[in-house]
Motif scaffolding. Structure first.
Motif, PDB file in Angstrom:
ATOM      1  N   LYS A  34     -10.030  -3.093  -2.154  1.00  0.00           N
ATOM      2  CA  LYS A  34      -9.317  -1.853  -2.476  1.00  0.00           C
ATOM      3  C   LYS A  34     -10.311  -0.795  -2.938  1.00  0.00           C
ATOM      4  O   LYS A  34     -11.139  -1.054  -3.794  1.00  0.00           O
ATOM      5  CB  LYS A  34      -8.286  -2.081  -3.561  1.00  0.00           C
ATOM      6  CG  LYS A  34      -7.089  -2.827  -3.065  1.00  0.00           C
ATOM      7  CD  LYS A  34      -5.931  -2.650  -3.986  1.00  0.00           C
ATOM      8  CE  LYS A  34      -4.750  -3.380  -3.374  1.00  0.00           C
ATOM      9  NZ  LYS A  34      -3.506  -2.925  -3.848  1.00  0.00           N
ATOM     10  N   GLU A  51      -5.038   7.298  -5.777  1.00  0.00           N
ATOM     11  CA  GLU A  51      -4.553   6.670  -4.553  1.00  0.00           C
ATOM     12  C   GLU A  51      -5.521   5.564  -4.143  1.00  0.00           C
ATOM     13  O   GLU A  51      -6.702   5.623  -4.436  1.00  0.00           O
ATOM     14  CB  GLU A  51      -4.430   7.693  -3.431  1.00  0.00           C
ATOM     15  CG  GLU A  51      -3.374   8.728  -3.675  1.00  0.00           C
ATOM     16  CD  GLU A  51      -3.275   9.742  -2.558  1.00  0.00           C
ATOM     17  OE1 GLU A  51      -2.303  10.496  -2.586  1.00  0.00           O
ATOM     18  OE2 GLU A  51      -4.150   9.788  -1.680  1.00  0.00           O
ATOM     19  N   THR A  52      -5.016   4.551  -3.466  1.00  0.00           N
ATOM     20  CA  THR A  52      -5.876   3.445  -3.053  1.00  0.00           C
ATOM     21  C   THR A  52      -5.837   3.247  -1.547  1.00  0.00           C
ATOM     22  O   THR A  52      -4.835   3.532  -0.888  1.00  0.00           O
ATOM     23  CB  THR A  52      -5.462   2.121  -3.730  1.00  0.00           C
ATOM     24  OG1 THR A  52      -4.121   1.821  -3.372  1.00  0.00           O
ATOM     25  CG2 THR A  52      -5.607   2.193  -5.226  1.00  0.00           C
ATOM     26  N   THR A  54      -6.741   0.147   1.218  1.00  0.00           N
ATOM     27  CA  THR A  54      -7.071  -1.247   1.467  1.00  0.00           C
ATOM     28  C   THR A  54      -7.615  -1.310   2.878  1.00  0.00           C
ATOM     29  O   THR A  54      -6.916  -0.987   3.831  1.00  0.00           O
ATOM     30  CB  THR A  54      -5.828  -2.147   1.338  1.00  0.00           C
ATOM     31  OG1 THR A  54      -5.266  -1.952   0.042  1.00  0.00           O
ATOM     32  CG2 THR A  54      -6.180  -3.602   1.533  1.00  0.00           C
ATOM     33  N   TYR A  62      -4.455   0.247   4.773  1.00  0.00           N
ATOM     34  CA  TYR A  62      -3.241   0.709   4.109  1.00  0.00           C
ATOM     35  C   TYR A  62      -3.624   1.760   3.094  1.00  0.00           C
ATOM     36  O   TYR A  62      -4.609   1.609   2.381  1.00  0.00           O
ATOM     37  CB  TYR A  62      -2.510  -0.453   3.420  1.00  0.00           C
ATOM     38  CG  TYR A  62      -2.065  -1.495   4.396  1.00  0.00           C
ATOM     39  CD1 TYR A  62      -0.966  -1.282   5.214  1.00  0.00           C
ATOM     40  CD2 TYR A  62      -2.768  -2.686   4.531  1.00  0.00           C
ATOM     41  CE1 TYR A  62      -0.570  -2.226   6.133  1.00  0.00           C
ATOM     42  CE2 TYR A  62      -2.370  -3.634   5.446  1.00  0.00           C
ATOM     43  CZ  TYR A  62      -1.279  -3.400   6.243  1.00  0.00           C
ATOM     44  OH  TYR A  62      -0.896  -4.332   7.163  1.00  0.00           O
ATOM     45  N   HIS A  63      -2.852   2.822   3.033  1.00  0.00           N
ATOM     46  CA  HIS A  63      -3.094   3.941   2.130  1.00  0.00           C
ATOM     47  C   HIS A  63      -1.890   4.036   1.206  1.00  0.00           C
ATOM     48  O   HIS A  63      -0.807   4.404   1.637  1.00  0.00           O
ATOM     49  CB  HIS A  63      -3.278   5.208   2.966  1.00  0.00           C
ATOM     50  CG  HIS A  63      -3.507   6.438   2.178  1.00  0.00           C
ATOM     51  ND1 HIS A  63      -3.555   7.673   2.752  1.00  0.00           N
ATOM     52  CD2 HIS A  63      -3.715   6.662   0.861  1.00  0.00           C
ATOM     53  CE1 HIS A  63      -3.752   8.600   1.832  1.00  0.00           C
ATOM     54  NE2 HIS A  63      -3.851   7.996   0.674  1.00  0.00           N
ATOM     55  N   ASP A  64      -2.086   3.677  -0.061  1.00  0.00           N
ATOM     56  CA  ASP A  64      -1.020   3.749  -1.055  1.00  0.00           C
ATOM     57  C   ASP A  64      -1.088   5.105  -1.742  1.00  0.00           C
ATOM     58  O   ASP A  64      -2.037   5.386  -2.473  1.00  0.00           O
ATOM     59  CB  ASP A  64      -1.147   2.632  -2.086  1.00  0.00           C
ATOM     60  CG  ASP A  64      -0.913   1.269  -1.481  1.00  0.00           C
ATOM     61  OD1 ASP A  64      -0.075   1.185  -0.572  1.00  0.00           O
ATOM     62  OD2 ASP A  64      -1.566   0.307  -1.916  1.00  0.00           O
ATOM     63  N   ARG A  65      -0.097   5.926  -1.511  1.00  0.00           N
ATOM     64  CA  ARG A  65      -0.045   7.264  -2.095  1.00  0.00           C
ATOM     65  C   ARG A  65       0.538   7.191  -3.502  1.00  0.00           C
ATOM     66  O   ARG A  65       1.250   6.257  -3.839  1.00  0.00           O
ATOM     67  CB  ARG A  65       0.833   8.185  -1.238  1.00  0.00           C
ATOM     68  CG  ARG A  65       0.488   8.279   0.229  1.00  0.00           C
ATOM     69  CD  ARG A  65      -0.701   9.148   0.558  1.00  0.00           C
ATOM     70  NE  ARG A  65      -0.659  10.446  -0.029  1.00  0.00           N
ATOM     71  CZ  ARG A  65      -0.421  11.578   0.620  1.00  0.00           C
ATOM     72  NH1 ARG A  65      -0.171  11.564   1.891  1.00  0.00           N
ATOM     73  NH2 ARG A  65      -0.441  12.719  -0.020  1.00  0.00           N
ATOM     74  N   ASN A  66       0.260   8.174  -4.325  1.00  0.00           N
ATOM     75  CA  ASN A  66       0.787   8.212  -5.691  1.00  0.00           C
ATOM     76  C   ASN A  66       2.291   8.430  -5.735  1.00  0.00           C
ATOM     77  O   ASN A  66       2.929   8.126  -6.725  1.00  0.00           O
ATOM     78  CB  ASN A  66       0.098   9.298  -6.511  1.00  0.00           C
ATOM     79  CG  ASN A  66      -1.307   8.885  -6.905  1.00  0.00           C
ATOM     80  OD1 ASN A  66      -1.640   7.709  -6.891  1.00  0.00           O
ATOM     81  ND2 ASN A  66      -2.125   9.845  -7.249  1.00  0.00           N
ATOM     82  N   TYR A  68       4.387   6.792  -4.134  1.00  0.00           N
ATOM     83  CA  TYR A  68       4.937   5.501  -3.724  1.00  0.00           C
ATOM     84  C   TYR A  68       5.120   5.365  -2.219  1.00  0.00           C
ATOM     85  O   TYR A  68       5.742   4.428  -1.771  1.00  0.00           O
ATOM     86  CB  TYR A  68       6.252   5.186  -4.447  1.00  0.00           C
ATOM     87  CG  TYR A  68       6.103   5.235  -5.932  1.00  0.00           C
ATOM     88  CD1 TYR A  68       5.394   4.259  -6.605  1.00  0.00           C
ATOM     89  CD2 TYR A  68       6.641   6.282  -6.668  1.00  0.00           C
ATOM     90  CE1 TYR A  68       5.237   4.304  -7.973  1.00  0.00           C
ATOM     91  CE2 TYR A  68       6.483   6.330  -8.043  1.00  0.00           C
ATOM     92  CZ  TYR A  68       5.785   5.340  -8.689  1.00  0.00           C
ATOM     93  OH  TYR A  68       5.616   5.404 -10.033  1.00  0.00           O
ATOM     94  N   LYS A  70       3.681   4.382   1.351  1.00  0.00           N
ATOM     95  CA  LYS A  70       2.616   3.516   1.838  1.00  0.00           C
ATOM     96  C   LYS A  70       2.429   3.786   3.324  1.00  0.00           C
ATOM     97  O   LYS A  70       3.364   3.635   4.095  1.00  0.00           O
ATOM     98  CB  LYS A  70       2.965   2.060   1.591  1.00  0.00           C
ATOM     99  CG  LYS A  70       1.834   1.120   1.866  1.00  0.00           C
ATOM    100  CD  LYS A  70       2.143  -0.263   1.346  1.00  0.00           C
ATOM    101  CE  LYS A  70       0.894  -1.113   1.414  1.00  0.00           C
ATOM    102  NZ  LYS A  70       1.054  -2.367   0.728  1.00  0.00           N
TER     103      LYS A  70
END
Length: 127
Positions: A34, A51-52, A54, A62-66, A68, A70
């Motif tokens: 990550k 934001e992360t 993976t 995968y882009h996890d937005r703040n 929520y 994805k």
């Protein structure tokens, strides 16, 4: 004749190991599962701090937005350009590529630069 077979075997073995080697940039991308956005330098940010991303070995990300949301898709490298191809998840199932230049990379993190829709240069730092 025996020497010829031995030479061909060693040559094939060498070529197969070179094809499996990852570039140093790919090793850095895949060294950590990550990556977090720690700084954004732009006027209208697309990325937000926290934001992360993976990045997986099988070329998926995968882009996890703040907020929520994805997002995901596939990633490729073209020299020092990271191409993230997002899946749109709409009826058309479009695939949207974004090209980022990788600058100043190392095991601690890296910087992505890109141009926004107003042709302004933006920077994102990931660690």
């Amino acid at each position: 004749m025996r020497n010829l077979y031995l030479t061909l075997f060693i040559l094939c073995l060498t070529l197969s190991t070179q094809a499996q080697k990852l570039s140093k940039l790919e090793e850095v991308l895949q060294s950590k599962q990550k990556w977090s956005v720690i700084d954004v330098k732009c006027s209208r940010p697309y990325f937000e701090i926290g934001e992360t991303f993976t990045i997986r070995i099988d070329r998926k990300f995968y882009h996890d937005r703040n907020n929520y949301a994805k997002l995901g898709g596939e990633w490729t490298l073209d020299g020092k350009k990271l191409i993230l191809t997002y899946d749109s998840f709409t009826e058309e199932r479009r695939r949207i590529p974004y090209v980022y230049k990788i600058k100043k990379w190392g095991k601690d993190g890296f910087r992505l630069t890109y141009r926004n829709k107003y042709n302004k240069k933006e920077k994102v730092y990931l660690k």
